[in-house]
Each structure stands twice: as structure tokens, then as C-alpha cells.
Design a protein around this motif. Structure first.
Motif, PDB file in Angstrom:
ATOM      1  N   TYR B 128       0.819  -1.210   0.000  1.00  0.00           N
ATOM      2  CA  TYR B 128       0.000   0.000   0.000  1.00  0.00           C
ATOM      3  C   TYR B 128       0.857   1.266   0.000  1.00  0.00           C
ATOM      4  CZ  TYR B 128      -4.336  -2.553   1.107  1.00  0.00           C
ATOM      5  OH  TYR B 128      -5.426  -3.376   1.083  1.00  0.00           O
ATOM      6  N   THR B 129       2.023   1.194   0.631  1.00  0.00           N
ATOM      7  CA  THR B 129       2.812   2.419   0.804  1.00  0.00           C
ATOM      8  C   THR B 129       3.997   2.506  -0.167  1.00  0.00           C
ATOM      9  OG1 THR B 129       4.242   1.424   2.453  1.00  0.00           O
ATOM     10  CG2 THR B 129       2.265   2.528   3.261  1.00  0.00           C
ATOM     11  N   THR B 130       4.179   1.485  -1.025  1.00  0.00           N
ATOM     12  CA  THR B 130       5.322   1.514  -1.934  1.00  0.00           C
ATOM     13  C   THR B 130       4.797   1.276  -3.337  1.00  0.00           C
ATOM     14  OG1 THR B 130       6.363   0.227  -0.185  1.00  0.00           O
ATOM     15  CG2 THR B 130       7.684   0.660  -2.125  1.00  0.00           C
ATOM     16  N   SER B 131       5.147   2.155  -4.296  1.00  0.00           N
ATOM     17  CA  SER B 131       4.668   1.941  -5.658  1.00  0.00           C
ATOM     18  C   SER B 131       5.364   0.699  -6.210  1.00  0.00           C
ATOM     19  CB  SER B 131       4.966   3.164  -6.527  1.00  0.00           C
ATOM     20  OG  SER B 131       6.289   3.132  -6.977  1.00  0.00           O
ATOM     21  N   PRO B 132       4.663  -0.055  -7.070  1.00  0.00           N
ATOM     22  CA  PRO B 132       5.217  -1.318  -7.560  1.00  0.00           C
ATOM     23  C   PRO B 132       6.613  -1.148  -8.166  1.00  0.00           C
ATOM     24  CG  PRO B 132       2.969  -1.044  -8.319  1.00  0.00           C
ATOM     25  CD  PRO B 132       3.325   0.207  -7.595  1.00  0.00           C
ATOM     26  N   ILE B 133       6.794  -0.012  -8.848  1.00  0.00           N
ATOM     27  CA  ILE B 133       8.057   0.183  -9.549  1.00  0.00           C
ATOM     28  C   ILE B 133       9.191   0.392  -8.546  1.00  0.00           C
ATOM     29  CG2 ILE B 133       8.076   2.699  -9.958  1.00  0.00           C
ATOM     30  CD1 ILE B 133       8.397   0.205 -12.730  1.00  0.00           C
ATOM     31  N   VAL B 134       8.897   1.118  -7.477  1.00  0.00           N
ATOM     32  CA  VAL B 134       9.905   1.347  -6.434  1.00  0.00           C
ATOM     33  C   VAL B 134      10.181   0.030  -5.703  1.00  0.00           C
ATOM     34  CG1 VAL B 134      10.334   2.562  -4.258  1.00  0.00           C
ATOM     35  CG2 VAL B 134       9.280   3.766  -6.157  1.00  0.00           C
ATOM     36  N   LEU B 135       9.113  -0.726  -5.504  1.00  0.00           N
ATOM     37  CA  LEU B 135       9.249  -2.022  -4.841  1.00  0.00           C
ATOM     38  C   LEU B 135      10.184  -2.933  -5.649  1.00  0.00           C
ATOM     39  CD1 LEU B 135       7.972  -3.213  -2.300  1.00  0.00           C
ATOM     40  CD2 LEU B 135       6.219  -4.234  -3.720  1.00  0.00           C
ATOM     41  N   THR B 136       9.970  -2.943  -6.977  1.00  0.00           N
ATOM     42  CA  THR B 136      10.824  -3.757  -7.845  1.00  0.00           C
ATOM     43  C   THR B 136      12.277  -3.293  -7.759  1.00  0.00           C
ATOM     44  OG1 THR B 136       8.952  -3.845  -9.340  1.00  0.00           O
ATOM     45  CG2 THR B 136      11.020  -4.651 -10.181  1.00  0.00           C
ATOM     46  N   GLY B 137      12.449  -1.958  -7.796  1.00  0.00           N
ATOM     47  CA  GLY B 137      13.804  -1.403  -7.704  1.00  0.00           C
ATOM     48  C   GLY B 137      14.474  -1.796  -6.402  1.00  0.00           C
ATOM     49  N   GLY B 138      13.714  -1.677  -5.300  1.00  0.00           N
ATOM     50  CA  GLY B 138      14.262  -2.022  -3.990  1.00  0.00           C
ATOM     51  C   GLY B 138      14.650  -3.484  -3.918  1.00  0.00           C
ATOM     52  N   LEU B 139      13.769  -4.308  -4.493  1.00  0.00           N
ATOM     53  CA  LEU B 139      14.015  -5.756  -4.477  1.00  0.00           C
ATOM     54  C   LEU B 139      15.278  -6.083  -5.283  1.00  0.00           C
ATOM     55  CD1 LEU B 139      12.307  -7.856  -3.068  1.00  0.00           C
ATOM     56  CD2 LEU B 139      11.220  -8.378  -5.234  1.00  0.00           C
ATOM     57  N   GLU B 140      15.430  -5.383  -6.422  1.00  0.00           N
ATOM     58  CA  GLU B 140      16.613  -5.639  -7.254  1.00  0.00           C
ATOM     59  C   GLU B 140      17.895  -5.328  -6.483  1.00  0.00           C
ATOM     60  OE1 GLU B 140      17.170  -3.234 -10.740  1.00  0.00           O
ATOM     61  OE2 GLU B 140      18.802  -4.482 -11.468  1.00  0.00           O
ATOM     62  N   ARG B 141      17.902  -4.155  -5.812  1.00  0.00           N
ATOM     63  CA  ARG B 141      19.102  -3.780  -5.061  1.00  0.00           C
ATOM     64  C   ARG B 141      19.359  -4.749  -3.913  1.00  0.00           C
ATOM     65  NH1 ARG B 141      19.430   1.469  -6.887  1.00  0.00           N
ATOM     66  NH2 ARG B 141      18.006   1.187  -8.596  1.00  0.00           N
ATOM     67  N   LEU B 142      18.274  -5.167  -3.237  1.00  0.00           N
ATOM     68  CA  LEU B 142      18.435  -6.074  -2.093  1.00  0.00           C
ATOM     69  C   LEU B 142      18.986  -7.419  -2.540  1.00  0.00           C
ATOM     70  CD1 LEU B 142      15.408  -5.970   0.362  1.00  0.00           C
ATOM     71  CD2 LEU B 142      17.807  -5.562   0.849  1.00  0.00           C
ATOM     72  N   LEU B 143      18.492  -7.880  -3.698  1.00  0.00           N
ATOM     73  CA  LEU B 143      18.862  -9.216  -4.156  1.00  0.00           C
ATOM     74  C   LEU B 143      20.125  -9.216  -5.009  1.00  0.00           C
ATOM     75  CD1 LEU B 143      15.371 -10.702  -5.084  1.00  0.00           C
ATOM     76  CD2 LEU B 143      16.649 -10.961  -2.971  1.00  0.00           C
ATOM     77  N   SER B 144      20.663  -8.001  -5.317  1.00  0.00           N
ATOM     78  CA  SER B 144      21.788  -7.946  -6.254  1.00  0.00           C
ATOM     79  C   SER B 144      22.969  -8.841  -5.860  1.00  0.00           C
ATOM     80  CB  SER B 144      22.234  -6.508  -6.481  1.00  0.00           C
ATOM     81  OG  SER B 144      22.627  -5.935  -5.271  1.00  0.00           O
ATOM     82  N   PRO B 145      23.248  -9.083  -4.583  1.00  0.00           N
ATOM     83  CA  PRO B 145      24.341 -10.020  -4.283  1.00  0.00           C
ATOM     84  C   PRO B 145      24.093 -11.415  -4.871  1.00  0.00           C
ATOM     85  CG  PRO B 145      23.681  -8.851  -2.304  1.00  0.00           C
ATOM     86  CD  PRO B 145      22.686  -8.497  -3.360  1.00  0.00           C
ATOM     87  N   LEU B 146      22.820 -11.768  -5.043  1.00  0.00           N
ATOM     88  CA  LEU B 146      22.505 -13.100  -5.572  1.00  0.00           C
ATOM     89  C   LEU B 146      22.899 -13.243  -7.038  1.00  0.00           C
ATOM     90  CD1 LEU B 146      19.048 -13.863  -3.965  1.00  0.00           C
ATOM     91  CD2 LEU B 146      21.313 -14.610  -3.261  1.00  0.00           C
ATOM     92  N   ALA B 147      23.123 -12.099  -7.707  1.00  0.00           N
ATOM     93  CA  ALA B 147      23.553 -12.164  -9.108  1.00  0.00           C
ATOM     94  C   ALA B 147      24.901 -12.864  -9.189  1.00  0.00           C
ATOM     95  CB  ALA B 147      23.638 -10.758  -9.692  1.00  0.00           C
ATOM     96  N   LYS B 148      25.672 -12.803  -8.123  1.00  0.00           N
ATOM     97  CA  LYS B 148      27.005 -13.447  -8.117  1.00  0.00           C
ATOM     98  C   LYS B 148      26.883 -14.956  -8.226  1.00  0.00           C
ATOM     99  CE  LYS B 148      29.901  -9.975  -6.132  1.00  0.00           C
ATOM    100  NZ  LYS B 148      28.967  -9.048  -5.456  1.00  0.00           N
ATOM    101  N   ILE B 149      25.779 -15.514  -7.696  1.00  0.00           N
ATOM    102  CA  ILE B 149      25.602 -16.958  -7.884  1.00  0.00           C
ATOM    103  C   ILE B 149      24.696 -17.215  -9.087  1.00  0.00           C
ATOM    104  CG2 ILE B 149      26.097 -17.635  -5.512  1.00  0.00           C
ATOM    105  CD1 ILE B 149      23.008 -17.847  -5.133  1.00  0.00           C
TER     106      ILE B 149
END
Lengths: 280, 271
Positions: B128-149
Motif C-alpha cells: 500500500y505504501t510503496t509503488s510497484p516500480i519502487v518495490l521492484t527497484g528495492g528488491l533488485e538492489r536487495l537481491l543484487s548479491p545473488l547475481a554473483k551466484i
């Protein structure tokens, strides 16, 4: 001035059909070339060759000396050449205006501080700075097209190819786009402008007419539109004012053929009327 | 009519919670779920309810909106509550026919309902408080270490971004196609389920064809703007930075969890 675009004997075949037939064309840096042709004349195919989306079946396309068929040249070519397409909806990637304009810069790895500066500059150049935080889907077609142009300007290309950018726009949007193209050309960017609106082509420095994958005629707008008969024979319309001159001539009235816009037309007609009433 | 469908259910606003860094918000939501599973005692439950209601007030979105999210879960709620009431061990309170109700059962049922209620409210709070696009962006940054595997984090986030960008465009197009087919006499409103489902074919086929054409155009446009498909060497226009309120929120969360553990040892009125 050197040739920034050098198309050498290019043919393009698709599904056993020759879309482009042995085309050769060079464009000097800083030129404004309008490419005219009816549907299926190969003008969009030609445009796609300029950004290495398509590579010729035969012949060579050199952009700033770089061969488009060499894979290692791709990034350098796309950095120098920007493309604006017909459907504004299908070229906007982000949901927020400024993020969309930044897309190419993100891909090129431009540092953030530089990116912010360039995005603002690009939006300012198309007069959309105040919309920077707006949602892209809420904009009008003309505004979307200006955002797409800003996305290209932000890359700071040497060449911008407009592939029928006004085909889906209302008259106001069309005028905005052609004016921006002229302004960018004034700043030294080479513009290739593909269109089927004669009035837009008339504003270019050079007009190339394609018909069935071949260059029919190539020269200044005055020179090209003088050949109204030739253009009409391949199903192209000349600007209305030129058309009027053509008809007057066929009635035996001596008028110049290459009259490109309404102002020129009015002055020619008043001159003739003055002459006639003066004779009486 | 079709444009009224809201996706992601984002309520734009300017509250403390709206303005948190999306990465922090995602982490907080996960921690809050953990917090809701830690609480056991009645005291801890009371505390959690108070905190949840406090957070709802902080978002400045009416509680009614959160309750709307519970509606589809009503059946599951009632069902689990009944199961808990009838199938818990302990001293029987009431017995009739084959059913026995125990005090333990009633307690379990109430706790279960409260826990599901709070879970729904807290996860809705994130969307409700985060626009989907910002949510996606946040998720990408949070998960970016997983790109290494070699997890395709960037690809996933680009797909989400494009999907979100095209939802309104395709909805608009659906509307247009529906009107065009109606103008030719297509009937979408009458008939049984099968007839209506069949009537959708003349909408879906043009929609798919146009979606493929759009995808093709978009791919070309992206390539022209130097997109190569890899996250390597890419920079980001949107940058997230942690503000003091983000740190405060994280500390607050730690305190909540500590308090929950402590309150589990407190008994109120013998429960």
C-alpha cells in the motif's frame, strides 16, 4: 565536412523479396535529410540499417567510418546514432519520465551525477522539463514522442534518425516534433527524417525519395518538388502549394514550380495578380 | 470501466512509512512477519495488536482498506478457527454429541485469527505504501548479491518494470478492442459461462498479436538505446540512500522483537 553516413551499394533481401536494391547514399555531418516514399518503398528498412538493427545483404553501411556489420562496432555505432520510432507507446521503457530519459545513460554506465545533469538538459531541449516526475502513461502522444527524443538526446549522438515520428500524432504534436528536429539540426546534429508528409520534407535541407527500394530522386526540396510529375507517377503527393503551381502551369500561367509553403505561395500569387491588373 | 482495476494496490501518500527506503521497508516487512511468529503469550499478542494499529495510523491509510484485504481470506479464517476450537486438547468446557470445546481451543482460535489478521495488515502495508516500480527497484538492489551466484536478478527486475509499464497500455488496448468488436455486434454480456468465455476469443487474439508487435518494437528501441541485456557496467538513475528515519525504524524493529520475546514470559490473567 566529411560523410558521417556512407551507404555503399546496399541491397537488403527479406523473404526472397528485394526491399532495398543497390542503394548508395552519403550524408555529410550536419545535414538534414528527409527520406520520402510511400508504404513499402523501403524507407523504414533503410532507417534500420543506420543503427545496425539490420545489416545489408550486400554492400556496406559505414557510420562515422564504422562498418555496421562488424559486431564489435555495435556499441560505438549506437552511441553515435539515436533512433526515434513511429509508435511513442512502444519505445518508452520506464514509468516515470526522467527514468525513461535516463535509460540509455544507465546502459552506457554514465555516473549518476552526470546522468542527472544530462537528463535535465535533454528534457529542457524538448520543453518537457516540468514533466520530469510525471508518469509516462499519462502523457499525450506528442508529449511521449518528445520524451522519446529526449531519451535519444541524452546519449549525445552525432546522428538522429527519425523513423516516421509523426505518423501517429495530432497536428500540434507533429509540429512540435519537426521543430525539435530542426532545432537539433541547428545545434550540429545530423538529422535523417523519414516521413510521408510532404510539408515536413519541405523543411529539410535535402530530400531523398525512395520508390520500390531504389532512390528515385535526390536533391534540395526545391529541386525535388519541381519534379511534381515524377513524384505523382509513383503515388506521392507534392505539398499543396507546389501542386497548385503545377496546375497553374498546365493552364499556361508562368509560375515557378518549386513553391514549398503557404507564404511563398501567397507572394507568388500576389505578384502575378499585380502584374495582370497592372497590364489592364 | 476496465481501467478501474488497480494493480499492486498502491495508495500514494507522504507519510513516515511511505518515505522509507524501499530496501529497508522490505527488510522490515520480513522482520515483522518473524515478530508475529515469535509472539506466544496473551501479553505479547496485546502488544502486537497495539503496535500494528499504531503502524496503520502512521501510514494514514484508513483501516477499512486493510480490512478489505481480509475479505478473500474470510473462509480460511473461519475454517482454521473452527478447526482450532474443536480439535485442541485440554480440559473440556462444553461437550455435546461428538464435539468438545476446550478453553485451550478457544484461545488457539482467537490467537490464530489475530495472527492472520496482523500478517495480512503488515504485508498489505508494504504494497500500500510503496509503488510497484519502487518495490521492484528495492528488491533488485536487495537481491543484487545473488547475481554473483548467477541468479537473473537484473533480468527479473527488468521484466517486472516492463510488465508494470505496459499494464495500463494493454488495458487501454483491451478496452479499444472490446469496443471495436461490440461495434461489429459482438456480445459479451449475455449467455452462459461457456458462451461468454468463447466471446473473449475475438478480444484475446488481437490483443496477443498487438502485444507481440509491441514487444518486438520495444526490444528494438531498447537495443537502439544501447541495452545489452546484462547488468554489467550499468549504472542506476534512481539511487536509494538510508536516512535517519530508516535507521530509527530498524532500531524500533529490533526493540519490538526483543519485547516480544520478553513478553512471552509474562502471564496476564492466567493466560
Amino acid at each position: 565536412m566529411s560523410a558521417i553516413i556512407d551507404i555503399q551499394n546496399v541491397s537488403f533481401r527479406y523473404n526472397e523479396r528485394d526491399i532495398l536494391k543497390n542503394i548508395s547514399l552519403t550524408v555529410e555531418a550536419g545535414d538534414f535529410v528527409a527520406v520520402l516514399g510511400h508504404n513499402g518503398s523501403g524507407k523504414s528498412t533503410l532507417a534500420k540499417h543506420l543503427d545496425a538493427i539490420l545489416v545489408p545483404s550486400e554492400g556496406k553501411v559505414l557510420i562515422g567510418g564504422l562498418d555496421t556489420s562488424v559486431d564489435s562496432n555495435l556499441e560505438a555505432i549506437r552511441r553515435r546514432t539515436g533512433m526515434v520510432f513511429q509508435n511513442p507507446d512502444n519505445q518508452i521503457i520506464a514509468t516515470v519520465v526522467e527514468e525513461d530519459v535516463a535509460f540509455a545513460l544507465e546502459n552506457l554506465g554514465v555516473p549518476r551525477e552526470e546522468m542527472v545533469k544530462r537528463v535535465d538538459e535533454a528534457l529542457d531541449a524538448v520543453g518537457m522539463l516540468e514533466f520530469k516526475k510525471h508518469a509516462t502513461t499519462k502523457l499525450s502522444g506528442g508529449q511521449k514522442q518528445r520524451i522519446a527524443i529526449a531519451g535519444v538526446i541524452a546519449m549525445r549522438p552525432d546522428v538522429i534518425v527519425f523513423d516516421e515520428p509523426t505518423a501517429m500524432l495530432d497536428p500540434q504534436g507533429r509540429e512540435d516534433v519537426i521543430n525539435i528536429a530542426k532545432k537539433l539540426n541547428g545545434q550540429g546534429i545530423t538529422v535523417i527524417y523519414i516521413t510521408h508528409y510532404m510539408e515536413e520534407a519541405a523543411q529539410a535541407k535535402r530530400v531523398v525519395v525512395l520508390n520500390d527500394g531504389e532512390i528515385l530522386i535526390d536533391g534540395t526540396p526545391h529541386y525535388v518538388f519541381q519534379n511534381a510529375g515524377l513524384l505523382k507517377s509513383v503515388g506521392l503527393d507534392v505539398p499543396q502549394s507546389t501542386s497548385l503551381m503545377f496546375l497553374l502551369r498546365s493552364r499556361g500561367i508562368k509560375v515557378p514550380l518549386a513553391v514549398l509553403n503557404e507564404e511563398e505561395c501567397v507572394s507568388v500569387l500576389t505578384d502575378i495578380l499585380h502584374e495582370r491588373t497592372g497590364n489592364k | 470501466m476496465i481501467k478501474d482495476i488497480t494493480i499492486g494496490q498502491y495508495f500514494p501518500g507522504d507519510s513516515f512509512i511511505h518515505n522509507l527506503d524501499p530496501r529497508v521497508k522490505i527488510v522490515l516487512a520480513v522482520l515483522y512477519i518473524a515478530f508475529l511468529f515469535i509472539i506466544q503469550s496473551a501479553a505479547a499478542y496485546l502488544f502486537a495488536i497495539a503496535v500494528t494499529l499504531f503502524l496503520v495510523c502512521l501510514t494514514r491509510i484508513p483501516l477499512k482498506m486493510y480490512l478489505r484485504g481480509l475479505k478473500p481470506l474470510l473462509f480460511i479464517l473461519v475454517f482454521t478457527a473452527l478447526l482450532n476450537v474443536f480439535y485442541s486438547s485440554g480440559e473440556p468446557l462444553v461437550t455435546f454429541w461428538i464435539f468438545t470445546i476446550t478453553a485451550q481451543g478457544i484461545k488457539n482460535a482467537i490467537f490464530m485469527i489475530l495472527r492472520i489478521f496482523m500478517l495480512v495488515v503488515s504485508t498489505s502495508m508494504l504494497t500500500y505504501t510503496t509503488s510497484p516500480i519502487v518495490l521492484t527497484g528495492g528488491l533488485e538492489r536487495l537481491l543484487s548479491p545473488l547475481a554473483k551466484i548467477r541468479l537473473p536478478v537484473h533480468e527479473f527486475s527488468m521484466m517486472m518494470t516492463i510488465a508494470l509499464r505496459f499494464i495500463p497500455t494493454l488495458l487501454e488496448e483491451t478496452d479499444k478492442i472490446m469496443n471495436a468488436q461490440k461495434a461489429r455486434g459482438a456480445d459479451f454480456e449475455t449467455g452462459g459461462l461457456i458462451k461468454r468465455a468463447k466471446a473473449l476469443a475475438p478480444i484475446l487474439i488481437p490483443l496477443f498479436i498487438s502485444a507481440f508487435r509491441r514487444a518486438d518494437d520495444l526490444a528494438t528501441a531498447m537495443e537502439c538505446r544501447c541495452y545489452t541485456g546484462s547488468a554489467e557496467g550499468r549504472t542506476h538513475f534512481v539511487e536509494y540512500s538510508m536516512s535517519p528515519s530508516d535507521y530509527v525504524s530498524l532500531v524500533f524493529m529490533a526493540v519490538l522483537i526483543a519485547a516480544a520475546i520478553l513478553l512471552n514470559f509474562v502471564t496476564v490473567m492466567g493466560i
